[in-house]
Design an enzyme around this catalytic site. Structure first.
Site: not given
Length: 431
Positions: A215, A238
């Site tokens: 992250g 992501e």
């Protein structure tokens, strides 16, 4: 008609492109630097001409003029995740919020649970076959492109043409404008001694050949700094940023030992420097895909030794993580934290790390608490939590009883708060 002829036919100005927006429309904008500045500036300039138009986005980067409490009846921002540009408006109530798992937004768009009337997006230059790459923010935008009445692209030569399921054909485009402004660059967050200490604990538990989801934030980047000596790491994440790029450059990331999509780095949005965006250009090592592919726990969990590293703001003695609000005041959003915690839990050999400094406000507040502050939004549940790491150590909670969890967490709390936490745990019958 030739692709270039079709391109010229659909070319217009940002101001003229606003004719595709109707009163009551929901405009979908990609994550972060995938947002199109010229189009959103034109929308801001004309915002008083519209009624009840909404702009939905994860992580708005710039504070455009339409982010204005005086004109929300004309154009209102709807956040899927709060960032610096939208947080104050969310806390004041004039920016709206849609709770979500990042991985499920495309399905919600496909099912009509979230609207997608118009898409505004940055895009690469068109290739010879008539395709543009939405490489900076693929996320939910591809689902919106398939659903929208109008797709308006801001074509910029500084947007990389990436591989993966991130391409839109000129036949799908309603209008396009051209710009050549540099893509917004986002620097690495500040890293201090607490972040470095937490990062070392996590890095020591990451084995060669692991596949990483990292992250954004000081602690995840502190982990990255301490992985340069590792071998054959893989990436299924992501966000791709400069931290991951540094691991590629030093040879720690090769993707060779990935059992799922070997040889490929997988991501859904980019956030970093010009150097990162250049790295993405037609790089066969990297694929950018929609978030319902990258973040689906069942798919990401197919990676053996999947390691997820995410941060929280507060955690209670059961292991519930309040990662997106300060009490009832919104701060960010669920994003992909829950997606990747669950993916790592499904993975053979997987590890899900929640990282958190032990205190806030110059050591006056413990981030480990008996119960979460009233109104706190729970991001990672007590049923999903695995490893929790502070600068004082590691607590492994999965499979532990409530009493065992309380002891583990008190053991990694700041020493100044351990006695009080122990007393409070007894009052609520956790000890």
């Amino acid at each position: 008609m030739q692709m270039r002829d079709l391109y010229q036919q659909k070319r217009t100005t940002a101001a003229e492109a606003m004719r595709h927006v109707k009163n009551g429309d929901f405009i979908v904008v990609p994550t972060g630097v995938g947002e199109p500045p010229a189009l959103l500036t034109a929308l801001s300039d004309q915002r008083r001409d519209f009624l009840d138009v909404k702009v939905g986005q994860i992580l708005a980067m710039r504070k455009y003029a339409y982010l204005d409490p005086e004109t929300v009846d004309h154009v209102r921002h709807v956040a899927f995740f709060y960032g610096g540009a939208s947080r104050a408006g969310g806390q004041a109530g004039w920016i709206d919020f849609i709770p979500n798992y990042f991985s499920e937004i495309p399905a919600q768009i496909e099912r009509g649970q979230m609207a997608a009337d118009v898409v505004f997006s940055m895009a690469s230059r068109m290739d010879d076959e008539g395709f543009f790459a939405l490489s900076l923010g693929v996320d939910y935008t591809m689902a919106a492109v398939a659903k929208a009445r109008a797709v308006v692209l801001e074509v910029n030569p500084n947007v990389p043409y990436a591989f993966g399921e991130c391409r839109v054909h000129i036949s799908q485009v309603t209008s396009l404008i051209e710009s050549d402004e540099p893509v917004l660059e986002v620097g690495l967050p500040k890293i201090g001694p607490v972040q470095v200490a937490i990062g070392k604990y996590v890095a020591d538990m990451i084995e060669d050949g692991s596949t990483l989801q990292i992250g954004y934030g000081g602690i995840p980047d502190a982990v990255v700094m301490q992985l340069t000596h590792k071998h054959d790491l893989g990436i299924h994440t992501e966000m791709i940023g400069d931290g991951i790029l540094s691991l590629v450059e030093c040879g720690a990331v090769t993707n060779r030992r990935k059992n799922y999509l070997p040889g490929k780095m997988i991501a859904t949005f980019a956030l970093g420097s010009k150097k990162l965006y250049r790295f993405m250009e037609r790089n066969p090592m990297l694929e950018m895909h929609p978030v319902n592919f990258t973040n689906d726990p069942a798919l990401a969990g197919l990676n053996d030794n999947m390691v997820a590293i995410n941060a929280t703001l507060q955690i209670d003695l059961l292991g519930q993580c309040g990662s997106e609000s300060l009490g009832s005041a919104p701060f960010s959003g669920t994003g992909g934290q829950s997606d990747f915690v669950r993916a790592a839990n499904r993975s053979r050999g997987g590890k899900a790390f929640i990282v958190v400094p032990s205190t806030a406000r110059n050591d006056t507040i413990s981030r480990i608490v008996p119960v979460l502050s009233p109104g706190t939004h729970v991001s990672t549940s007590k049923n999903d939590i695995n490893y929790v790491v502070t600068e004082y150590g590691v607590a492994q909670l999965r499979g532990k009883s409530a009493k065992q969890r309380a002891k583990e967490l008190i053991g990694i709390a700041h020493p100044d708060f351990r006695e009080e936490l122990t007393a409070q745990a007894r009052l609520i019958h956790l000890l």
